[in-house]
Design a protein around this motif. Structure first.
Motif, PDB file in Angstrom:
ATOM      1  N   LEU A 406      45.965  46.006  41.504  1.00  0.00           N
ATOM      2  CA  LEU A 406      44.875  45.192  40.973  1.00  0.00           C
ATOM      3  C   LEU A 406      45.219  43.726  41.223  1.00  0.00           C
ATOM      4  CD1 LEU A 406      44.334  47.096  37.601  1.00  0.00           C
ATOM      5  CD2 LEU A 406      42.963  47.301  39.691  1.00  0.00           C
ATOM      6  N   GLN A 423      39.522  38.204  37.193  1.00  0.00           N
ATOM      7  CA  GLN A 423      39.313  39.586  37.608  1.00  0.00           C
ATOM      8  C   GLN A 423      40.618  40.228  38.074  1.00  0.00           C
ATOM      9  OE1 GLN A 423      36.428  39.302  40.753  1.00  0.00           O
ATOM     10  NE2 GLN A 423      34.785  38.564  39.414  1.00  0.00           N
ATOM     11  N   LEU A 424      40.680  41.544  37.868  1.00  0.00           N
ATOM     12  CA  LEU A 424      41.692  42.394  38.487  1.00  0.00           C
ATOM     13  C   LEU A 424      40.936  43.289  39.462  1.00  0.00           C
ATOM     14  CD1 LEU A 424      43.815  43.431  35.354  1.00  0.00           C
ATOM     15  CD2 LEU A 424      44.465  41.786  37.128  1.00  0.00           C
ATOM     16  N   SER A 474      39.916  44.228  34.708  1.00  0.00           N
ATOM     17  CA  SER A 474      39.450  45.057  35.823  1.00  0.00           C
ATOM     18  C   SER A 474      38.008  45.473  35.578  1.00  0.00           C
ATOM     19  CB  SER A 474      40.325  46.301  35.951  1.00  0.00           C
ATOM     20  OG  SER A 474      40.045  47.215  34.893  1.00  0.00           O
ATOM     21  N   ARG A 562      38.577  49.335  30.759  1.00  0.00           N
ATOM     22  CA  ARG A 562      39.036  48.255  31.622  1.00  0.00           C
ATOM     23  C   ARG A 562      40.520  48.003  31.354  1.00  0.00           C
ATOM     24  NH1 ARG A 562      34.660  44.773  33.412  1.00  0.00           N
ATOM     25  NH2 ARG A 562      32.666  45.398  32.476  1.00  0.00           N
TER      26      ARG A 562
END
Length: 620
Positions: A406, A423-424, A474, A562
């Motif tokens: 990620l 963000q991942l 994520s 997530r």
């Protein structure tokens, strides 16, 4: 180690993983005749039928034993009757006085084993000077050989015990005493690796533990005064005094202060800490069956797995094939007394195994030609949280067969806010970017949030710490998967100071918003190339930092969840503070403090990423 033991926590905090039993004071006599006998029925849990050994009576005798160099060590011996019969003997060695194993001595004596618990040198009624963690192996070997010569021994000796007592087993193995046939090291501390200075960052708890073991009698009341210790840690943290003076701040006795001062001279994993542990030749020589036990949240898991991995790397085939590893959803104390609940997490009934019964069946298998414990279907057995299942593998390396990478990115985002996080992403970013935070070590810690994180593994967590931080999420997971192993974070970092401490936390965020803690780690910049080395940072240089000391864990990540990553400065009264100056952190004060700008480089040339270990095979 906690729980009648000593060691560090499964998160950055140290003190509340398990409550210690209060130990008994100095023994009144150094050599006593038979002082007690007992007879009690023992029942099979499953059937309620009397076990074959349910009528075995036993005696308890205090004995003196010659240790290394002739120093006399005190032990408490439990022997089934008739005492003249030669039997296998189980042996443990403790810094918490010999009375601390009474539960185990009676348990095994009722089942036909002799059991001996020995005060380490300088503790309890043993002679000599206590030098914690660095001198117990030779004494352990001397006791093993002494046991084998006794008329009540059949010449075969086993060892068991957790935390400090687990460490003693490995140090004893390094001495290669012939009569030692098997060991069951549980939650074993590794000097300089997980206590008292994990990742080269000292635990404030080190002074509390030294207070507990100062002198020869137990100091349970002093040790148990959590409010006192927390107040002293926070005093040091607030006033910015050197960590090296924590012994004076907390009021350690002269002898304990001398030990602390010696530890201060060895701030990271050097020869002082490594010398007592087995070396590569010692591991290669081992051929005894070994059962290593640890937990997902065990503060000494790093030590337990370091011994295991070194044996797997340096051991011979006959030795490594007989080394079994069991990892449950347990805290440090939970490795001895497993439970179905832990800090907001709940587990299936299968998690709460009877550890004493497992030990007995292990010893029956090795020493009495009994059946192998049924849970040990392969050499590695681990519990998957979220499924209630125990799974197996032939080795620890074979558990995870793939990874999920990620990559960190934050296009148009403010990664300091949990609801506008970075963000991942599963793919490497195409554009170069930089996220940063600014940290002034004169700022004090958000103690209230840290305490909530320690007390509850389902608390909102590090994303809501006051102060600088970076947060990444994520996308929702499309299909549930098993994450089993050690996560790691590869980050490309640029500093404008010669040193600083960083921390990272990982969580599963369920679709309902529930937060589940997955792991945490810390890294001191001067140890970015390993905790056995120390080199200051050249400000303005972009370097790869590998955060690879997350705890080994196993959990099913649910569909729709997530993954959350939080990165922040390590700022906690229960850890040694780094003031970013480049001076020795042991001697740094608030007057040395330098504000740090910490930049995380993201992009194709510097792909910072979180790596999750994944087992794709759905079979148990």
């Amino acid at each position: 180690m906690r729980c009648a033991a000593h060691v560090p926590p499964s998160s950055t905090r140290v003190l509340r993983t398990a409550l210690l039993m209060v130990l008994i004071g100095l023994l009144a006599e150094t050599l006593m005749p038979v002082v007690a006998s007992a007879q009690a029925p023992v029942r099979h849990q499953a059937s309620g039928r009397a076990a074959p050994s349910d009528t075995v009576s036993f005696t308890i005798t205090d004995v003196m034993i010659p240790g290394a160099g002739g120093t006399m060590l005190h032990g408490r011996l439990y022997r089934p009757t008739p005492v003249e019969k030669a039997r296998p003997t189980i042996f443990s060695m403790t810094p918490y006085t010999a009375d601390d194993a009474h539960e185990y001595g009676t348990y095994f004596a009722r089942r036909g084993y002799s059991y001996l618990n020995v005060d380490v040198r300088g503790r309890g009624a043993s002679e000599g000077t206590f030098r914690p963690m660095v001198q117990d192996g030779a004494d352990g070997a001397a006791v093993v050989n002494w046991i084998a010569r006794q008329p009540w021994s059949d010449g075969r000796v086993a060892m068991r015990g957790g935390s400090y007592r687990g460490m003693v087993q490995w140090q004893t193995l390094a001495e290669n005493p012939g009569p030692l046939r098997t060991v069951v090291p549980t939650a074993s501390a590794y000097p300089g690796w997980d206590f008292p200075n994990p990742n080269g960052i000292f635990l404030s708890y080190a002074t509390r533990w030294l207070a507990f073991v100062q002198g020869q009698a137990s100091q349970g009341s002093l040790f148990g005064d959590t409010e006192y210790w927390n107040r002293k840690y926070r005093e040091m943290h607030r006033e910015g005094t050197p960590f090296a003076t924590l012994d004076e701040i907390t009021g350690l006795s002269l002898r304990s202060a001398q030990i602390f001062e010696r530890w201060v001279d060895h701030p990271h994993l050097d020869d002082y800490w490594q010398a007592p542990s087995p070396d590569s030749a010692d591991y290669h020589r081992l051929d005894q069956p070994i059962l290593t036990i640890t937990g997902h949240f065990d503060g000494d898991q790093p030590g337990a797995l370091r011994y295991y991995r070194k044996h797997m790397k340096h051991g011979s085939g006959p030795g490594t094939r007989q080394h079994y590893l069991l990892i449950g959803p347990w805290s440090h104390g939970g490795t001895r007394h497993p439970a179905r609940e832990l800090k907001g997490l709940t587990f299936a009934d299968t998690a709460a195994i009877d550890v004493n019964r497992l030990h007995r069946r292990w010893f029956d298998w090795v020493l009495r030609d009994g059946a192998k414990p049924t849970i040990l279907k392969d050499r590695v057995v681990y519990y998957v949280m979220g499924t209630g299942q125990w799974r197996t593998a032939p080795s620890l390396a074979a558990v995870a067969d793939t990874t999920r990478k990620l990559y960190l990115r934050s296009p148009g985002k403010n990664p300091e806010e949990p609801f506008d996080a970075g963000q991942l992403a599963p793919s490497r970013p195409e554009a170069q970017d930089v996220d940063q935070y600014v940290y002034d070590p004169r700022d004090t810690a958000d103690v209230a949030t840290l305490e909530s994180m320690e007390d509850d593994y389902t608390a909102p967590g590090a994303a809501f710490l006051d102060g600088p931080k970076l947060i990444y999420h994520s996308s929702p997971v499309k299909e549930s998967f098993e994450m089993s192993g050690q996560m790691h974070l590869d980050a490309w970092i640029e500093l404008d100071v010669p040193d600083t401490d960083l921390a990272a936390w990982v969580y599963e965020i369920r679709p309902t918003g529930r937060t589940i803690y997955l792991g945490q780690t810390a890294l001191r910049a001067r140890h970015r190339n390993g905790v056995t080395t120390s080199s200051l940072v050249e400000p303005g240089t972009i370097e790869r930092y590998r955060f690879d000391r997350f705890y080994w864990t196993s959990r099913q990540i649910k569909e729709g969840s997530r993954i959350r990553l939080v990165i922040a400065p390590l700022n906690d009264p229960e850890r040694q503070k780094n003031y970013n100056s480049g001076r020795a952190p042991m001697q740094e004060t608030i007057q040395d403090a330098r504000t740090a700008t910490v930049k995380f480089h993201l992009g194709p040339n510097h792909p910072s990423k979180l790596v999750l270990p994944v087992r794709s095979d759905p079979k148990p």
